[in-house]
Design a protein around this motif. Structure first.
Motif, PDB file in Angstrom:
ATOM      1  N   PRO A   1     -79.044  22.956   2.912  1.00 45.21           N
ATOM      2  CA  PRO A   1     -78.420  23.479   1.691  1.00 45.21           C
ATOM      3  C   PRO A   1     -76.897  23.417   1.755  1.00 45.21           C
ATOM      4  O   PRO A   1     -76.280  23.873   2.715  1.00 45.21           O
ATOM      5  CB  PRO A   1     -78.925  24.927   1.640  1.00 45.21           C
ATOM      6  N   GLY A   2     -76.311  22.830   0.725  1.00 45.87           N
ATOM      7  CA  GLY A   2     -74.862  22.756   0.607  1.00 45.87           C
ATOM      8  C   GLY A   2     -74.229  21.554   1.273  1.00 45.87           C
ATOM      9  O   GLY A   2     -73.050  21.262   1.035  1.00 45.87           O
ATOM     10  N   LEU A   3     -74.983  20.819   2.081  1.00 46.62           N
ATOM     11  CA  LEU A   3     -74.384  19.715   2.848  1.00 46.62           C
ATOM     12  C   LEU A   3     -73.802  18.647   1.932  1.00 46.62           C
ATOM     13  O   LEU A   3     -72.715  18.113   2.193  1.00 46.62           O
ATOM     14  CB  LEU A   3     -75.419  19.091   3.782  1.00 46.62           C
ATOM     15  N   ARG A   4     -74.518  18.314   0.854  1.00 42.54           N
ATOM     16  CA  ARG A   4     -74.022  17.261  -0.032  1.00 42.54           C
ATOM     17  C   ARG A   4     -72.713  17.641  -0.714  1.00 42.54           C
ATOM     18  O   ARG A   4     -72.020  16.786  -1.260  1.00 42.54           O
ATOM     19  CB  ARG A   4     -75.083  16.903  -1.079  1.00 42.54           C
ATOM     20  N   GLY A   5     -72.365  18.929  -0.679  1.00 39.15           N
ATOM     21  CA  GLY A   5     -71.082  19.352  -1.211  1.00 39.15           C
ATOM     22  C   GLY A   5     -69.907  18.752  -0.452  1.00 39.15           C
ATOM     23  O   GLY A   5     -68.781  18.708  -0.970  1.00 39.15           O
ATOM     24  N   LEU A   6     -70.155  18.263   0.769  1.00 39.02           N
ATOM     25  CA  LEU A   6     -69.093  17.598   1.521  1.00 39.02           C
ATOM     26  C   LEU A   6     -68.698  16.268   0.899  1.00 39.02           C
ATOM     27  O   LEU A   6     -67.690  15.665   1.300  1.00 39.02           O
ATOM     28  CB  LEU A   6     -69.529  17.386   2.976  1.00 39.02           C
ATOM     29  N   GLN A   7     -69.485  15.772  -0.071  1.00 36.65           N
ATOM     30  CA  GLN A   7     -69.112  14.567  -0.803  1.00 36.65           C
ATOM     31  C   GLN A   7     -68.113  14.859  -1.913  1.00 36.65           C
ATOM     32  O   GLN A   7     -67.546  13.937  -2.498  1.00 36.65           O
ATOM     33  CB  GLN A   7     -70.360  13.897  -1.395  1.00 36.65           C
ATOM     34  N   ASP A   8     -67.903  16.159  -2.237  1.00 33.10           N
ATOM     35  CA  ASP A   8     -66.948  16.530  -3.281  1.00 33.10           C
ATOM     36  C   ASP A   8     -65.527  16.199  -2.824  1.00 33.10           C
ATOM     37  O   ASP A   8     -65.250  16.093  -1.619  1.00 33.10           O
ATOM     38  CB  ASP A   8     -67.071  18.013  -3.612  1.00 33.10           C
ATOM     39  N   ALA A   9     -64.632  16.086  -3.797  1.00 35.14           N
ATOM     40  CA  ALA A   9     -63.303  15.521  -3.526  1.00 35.14           C
ATOM     41  C   ALA A   9     -62.561  16.207  -2.379  1.00 35.14           C
ATOM     42  O   ALA A   9     -62.224  15.577  -1.375  1.00 35.14           O
ATOM     43  CB  ALA A   9     -62.470  15.547  -4.800  1.00 35.14           C
TER      44      ALA A   9
END
Length: 352
Positions: free
Chosen positions: A185-193
């Motif tokens: 959970p939340g890992l893909r948020g590391l793709q945010d700018a």
């Protein structure tokens, strides 16, 4: 027996073995497969036509067909997979500390869809165990990459990635930063700018001296490829892997269609191909791309290469086609190069 024209005994037997494997639940069958491979003698990888040799990120690959991360999470059988005809093998995802992952069941075969859904959650024995195994593989003069991730309960995910590339660099030909798994959970948020810039800057500052690849999700907004490409180039990333599994659900037939997790296999193919084309347009060939998702034949791989992939990876298709798939695809690519008048696989990249 010429390895270019004959299947191994294991490959010939796969149609007979598969019903037995499919009688087991998916994760048990996978563990049994890895255990069996560990008993297999490690032979010299087969020789392939010279037109398949390519150089990406300063690394020489005998063929562009690789094994994606996820199959050999703990670096148990990389040499065996190379001997079966994969041009390179990516182990992991490996986290700094061991973790058990999500509760079982967490891996599902969607036989009617030739697909897999997983919500494994970076289950692995940790980087130290894999490091020791890969040290023993130092005599294997082929390409073994290491895919690193963050521990679910870590308070410093960026620090986990930095520790991961530093720890595994001595035994890896390249390192992949996996920020695209949907199962932490939340890992893909590391793709945010902002988060991506912080992560890539920290990894760049670590200066591990090995090529760094970035693995992205196919579920991206319209302008994300341009932003990710620019951040990758600015921070010295050597290649982008497009893509990981998807959280979207195209029409599926299997009773497991509603299971949560990342979907891979045949239904991912159009989404992954579209993502690759978007990244190719965004990059203009300025950074190498690696195509993953729904690749099950030489035609699939050829389409991905012509769309801009310098290398391709597969995993889920092996569940349905057997371990001989890498060799078959590689030889099929060599035939297509001759058919379409390309001297080398690199000449076909982005030629569609």
């Amino acid at each position: 027996m010429n390895p270019l024209h004959a299947e191994t005994a294991g490959v010939r037997l796969y149609p007979l073995i598969r019903p037995l494997a499919f009688a087991l639940d998916a994760e048990t069958a996978h563990r049994a497969t890895v255990a069996a491979l560990r008993l297999m003698p490690v032979r010299r990888p087969p020789d392939f036509p010279a037109n398949l040799k390519t150089r990406v990120a300063g690394i020489d690959f005998d063929t562009p067909v690789g094994l994606a991360a996820g199959f050999d999470k703990n670096a148990e059988v990389p040499a065996q997979m190379l001997s079966l005809g994969f041009g390179f093998v990516e182990v992991g995802t490996l986290t700094p500390q061991p973790q058990s992952g999500n509760p079982r069941p967490r891996l599902f075969r969607l036989k009617e869809d030739r697909a897999v859904i997983n919500r494994l959650g970076f289950n692995n024995a940790g980087q130290l165990v894999a490091f020791e195994r890969l040290t023993e593989c130092s005599r294997v003069h082929r390409v073994i990459g290491v895919n690193v991730g963050a521990n679910k309960d870590s308070r410093d995910w960026v620090g986990d990635y930095v520790r991961g590339v530093q720890a595994m660099a001595p035994v890896a030909r390249y390192l992949t930063i996996n920020i695209s798994s949907p199962n932490t959970p939340g890992l893909r948020g590391l793709q945010d700018a902002g988060a991506l810039e912080e992560l890539l800057a920290a990894v760049q500052q670590a200066g591990v001296g090995k090529p760094i690849f970035l693995k992205v999700a196919p579920d991206l907004a319209e302008h994300d490829p341009e932003r990710i490409v620019r951040a990758a180039i600015d921070h010295g990333v050597d290649a982008i892997i497009v893509s990981n599994t998807t959280v979207s659900r195209p029409p599926l037939k299997s009773r497991f269609a509603s299971e949560t997790g990342g979907l891979s296999g045949a239904p991912l193919k159009p989404l992954a191909l579209d993502a690759l084309r978007r990244f190719r347009r965004a990059s203009g060939g300025e950074i190498p791309l690696i195509g993953v998702g729904g690749i099950a034949s030489a035609d699939d791989a050829w389409e991905r290469i012509r769309a801009g992939a310098s290398l391709v990876q597969l995993y889920s298709a092996m569940v349905y086609e057997g371990s001989g798939i890498a060799r078959r695809i590689a030889l099929g690519l060599a035939d297509r190069l001759k058919r379409d008048g390309f001297a080398n696989i690199a000449d076909a990249v982005g030629s569609e």
